[in-house]
Structures are given as structure tokens and as C-alpha cells.
Design a protein around this motif. Structure first.
Motif, short mmCIF file in Angstrom:
data_model
loop_
_atom_site.label_atom_id
_atom_site.label_comp_id
_atom_site.label_asym_id
_atom_site.label_seq_id
_atom_site.Cartn_x
_atom_site.Cartn_y
_atom_site.Cartn_z
N PRO A 44 -1.16 12.67 9.02
CA PRO A 44 -1.42 11.45 8.24
C PRO A 44 -0.20 11.05 7.41
CG PRO A 44 -3.28 12.95 8.07
CD PRO A 44 -2.17 13.70 8.76
N GLN A 45 -0.10 9.76 7.14
CA GLN A 45 1.00 9.19 6.38
C GLN A 45 0.44 8.42 5.19
OE1 GLN A 45 3.00 5.98 8.38
NE2 GLN A 45 4.84 6.14 7.13
N TYR A 46 0.92 8.71 3.99
CA TYR A 46 0.51 7.98 2.80
C TYR A 46 0.98 6.53 2.90
CZ TYR A 46 0.91 6.23 -1.99
OH TYR A 46 0.86 5.46 -3.12
N ILE A 47 0.09 5.58 2.54
CA ILE A 47 0.46 4.16 2.55
C ILE A 47 0.57 3.63 1.13
CG2 ILE A 47 -0.17 1.84 3.31
CD1 ILE A 47 -1.81 3.13 5.56
N ILE A 48 -0.51 3.71 0.37
CA ILE A 48 -0.55 3.06 -0.93
C ILE A 48 -1.76 3.58 -1.71
CG2 ILE A 48 -2.02 1.11 -0.23
CD1 ILE A 48 -0.04 -0.75 -1.75
N HIS A 49 -1.76 3.41 -3.02
CA HIS A 49 -2.94 3.72 -3.79
C HIS A 49 -3.02 2.80 -5.00
CE1 HIS A 49 -0.19 6.14 -6.30
NE2 HIS A 49 -1.11 6.07 -7.24
N GLY A 50 -4.22 2.69 -5.59
CA GLY A 50 -4.41 1.85 -6.76
C GLY A 50 -5.61 2.28 -7.57
N LEU A 51 -5.65 1.83 -8.81
CA LEU A 51 -6.77 2.16 -9.69
C LEU A 51 -7.62 0.92 -9.95
CD1 LEU A 51 -8.14 4.32 -11.45
CD2 LEU A 51 -6.65 3.61 -13.32
N LYS A 52 -7.02 -0.10 -10.54
CA LYS A 52 -7.75 -1.33 -10.85
C LYS A 52 -7.02 -2.55 -10.33
CE LYS A 52 -9.67 0.39 -15.21
NZ LYS A 52 -9.74 0.14 -16.69
N ASN A 53 -5.71 -2.56 -10.53
CA ASN A 53 -4.93 -3.74 -10.18
C ASN A 53 -4.54 -3.72 -8.71
OD1 ASN A 53 -4.90 -4.54 -12.91
ND2 ASN A 53 -3.22 -3.10 -13.29
N ASN A 54 -4.25 -4.90 -8.20
CA ASN A 54 -3.73 -5.00 -6.84
C ASN A 54 -2.34 -4.37 -6.80
OD1 ASN A 54 -6.07 -6.39 -6.27
ND2 ASN A 54 -5.11 -8.39 -6.49
N GLU A 55 -2.01 -3.76 -5.69
CA GLU A 55 -0.73 -3.09 -5.53
C GLU A 55 -0.06 -3.55 -4.24
OE1 GLU A 55 -1.24 -0.75 -9.04
OE2 GLU A 55 0.52 -1.12 -7.78
N THR A 56 1.27 -3.56 -4.27
CA THR A 56 2.04 -3.91 -3.07
C THR A 56 3.25 -3.00 -2.98
OG1 THR A 56 1.36 -6.23 -3.10
CG2 THR A 56 3.38 -5.72 -1.93
N ASN A 57 3.54 -2.54 -1.78
CA ASN A 57 4.79 -1.83 -1.54
C ASN A 57 5.37 -2.32 -0.23
OD1 ASN A 57 3.43 -0.47 0.52
ND2 ASN A 57 3.13 1.39 -0.69
N GLU A 58 6.37 -1.61 0.26
CA GLU A 58 7.07 -2.08 1.46
C GLU A 58 6.21 -2.01 2.71
OE1 GLU A 58 7.85 0.44 -0.38
OE2 GLU A 58 7.79 2.24 0.86
N MET A 59 5.13 -1.25 2.65
CA MET A 59 4.28 -1.10 3.83
C MET A 59 3.09 -2.04 3.83
SD MET A 59 4.06 3.00 4.50
CE MET A 59 3.02 2.75 5.93
N ALA A 60 2.47 -2.21 2.66
CA ALA A 60 1.18 -2.90 2.65
C ALA A 60 0.85 -3.41 1.25
CB ALA A 60 0.09 -1.93 3.11
#
Lengths: 109, 113
Positions: A44-60
Motif C-alpha cells: 500500500p501507498q499513503y496518499i493523504i489524510h485529514g481531520l476536519k479541513n479539506n486537504e490537497t497534495n501533489e497526488m490528490a
């Protein structure tokens, strides 16, 4: 048992946005939403995580509803290499990931 | 950076035997977790090691044991192998400060005959 519900499979056309939904109605206040993916025959490959707010990184991008009971992972321009099983995981700061069966995303040419 | 490495890649054992799988974490990572993935299923958490001690354990019998060394590398041992132990065994490393941002290795495919 996994605390999330995801569709078993989804299709997406290459170059289009892939929107993967996840329901986590029993999420507690200190739990994060994590997304991982697993391409065939790989770990498995980590993509992204969040708690409350919307999040963006280079993948998604990760969109979490205001009541935090559901979220959507967005791959803005899906490619054939994004074909994989996508896991939505809810967890706290315990470093213990509980995987469900995930969503098999098939990107079509 | 070599990332997370695991050895061996594949392994074939017979019922009743014992097996040891090895994992080297990503540089800078101090926490190692082990998962078992049966065919068609998501990975199942076995246990996690931090500071050479088992910090958490999933629902696996005592036949599954582990160890973490001072250099943060880790071993997974399985005794008295059963046919049902056939699976992909995944190692993941992380920094204890980075919650669940785990980096996975390619896994060891164990076949028990």
C-alpha cells in the motif's frame, strides 16, 4: 472491523477526475481520515489524510463533509497508472491502520 | 533512500515449520508495523514495534512474534505454520510523530504447503 464503507468498484475515463466516496458515520472527534492505495502486487501507498479541513497534495484532494461522516478522495486527472485498490481508513494517533476491502478503481483508456 | 525493504521476496514452507521474515525501515523512521494480507483481502494488522518493544497487537495468536533491533529493523516470526498462514506479509515504517503516514515495503509472499 473496518469503520468505513466504500463501493466495491468504480470506473473512470483516463484524463477525467476520479471521485472516490467513503462513509464513516461513527468517526469520533479525534480520528483522522486516511487514504491509501495498493497497486497490484505492491505494498500500500499513503496518499493523504485529514481531520476536519479539506486537504490537497501533489497526488490528490480530500474533501471531508462538515459533519465528518463522509469524505471523497479526488484524483484530478486519472491516468492508467492510478488503477488500484483505494482504502479509506479512520483512525487516531495510534499508528494502527484497520483496512477494509477498499474500492477497486479501474481507469479506462 | 532505499525505502522500506523486506526479505525474502518469496518463501515456501511446510506445515509445522517456523519462519522468520525481515524488514528494514525507511531512513529516519523509528516505528515498524507488520500486516498480513490474504488474497483478495485488505491488510490485517499484526503488531507494531517502537523502541524495541511491542506497542500494539492485533488479533493474532501467540505463534506470531516479533522483534525490533536497535537500528530499528525488525523481524516477524511465525511458529507451527498452518496452511492458513499463507499470505503476503507487509512491513510498514513510520515516524512515531507522524501518526499513520506509513510507508510499506513490497512484502514477502509466504506459501505454506
Amino acid at each position: 472491523d473496518a469503520k468505513t464503507t466504500q463501493p466495491t468498484s468504480m470506473d473512470c475515463a483516463e484524463g477525467r477526475a476520479a471521485n472516490l466516496p467513503c462513509n464513516h458515520s461513527t468517526i469520533s472527534g479525534n480520528e483522522y481520515v486516511y487514504w491509501y492505495r495498493q497497486i497490484h502486487s505492491q505494498g500500500p501507498q499513503y496518499i493523504i489524510h485529514g481531520l476536519k479541513n479539506n486537504e490537497t497534495n501533489e497526488m490528490a484532494s480530500l474533501i471531508i463533509t462538515e459533519d465528518r461522516k463522509s469524505s471523497t478522495l479526488i484524483l484530478p486527472h486519472a491516468t492508467l497508472r492510478d488503477t488500484a485498490v483505494y482504502y479509506c481508513i479512520v483512525g487516531g494517533a495510534t499508528n494502527k491502520l484497520i483496512f477494509g476491502t477498499g474500492t477497486l478503481l479501474a481507469v479506462q483508456p | 533512500d532505499a525505502g522500506v525493504t523486506q526479505s525474502p521476496t518469496h518463501l515456501i514452507k511446510t506445515r509445522g515449520q517456523q519462519v522468520t521474515l525481515r524488514c528494514s525501515p525507511k531512513s529516519g523512521h523509528d516505528t515498524v508495523s507488520w500486516y498480513q494480507q490474504a488474497l483478495g483481502q485488505g491488510p490485517q494488522f499484526i503488531f507494531q514495534y517502537y523502541e524495541e518493544e511491542e506497542r500494539q497487537r492485533g488479533n493474532f495468536p501467540d505463534r506470531f512474534s516479533g522483534h525490533q533491533f536497535p537500528n530499528y529493523s525488525s523481524e516477524l516470526n511465525v511458529n507451527a505454520l498452518l496452511l492458513g498462514d499463507s499470505a503476503l506479509y507487509l512491513c510498514a515504517s513510520s515516524r512515531t510523530s507522524s501518526y499513520n503516514e506509513q510507508f510499506f515495503g513490497p512484502g514477502t509472499r509466504l506459501t505454506v504447503l
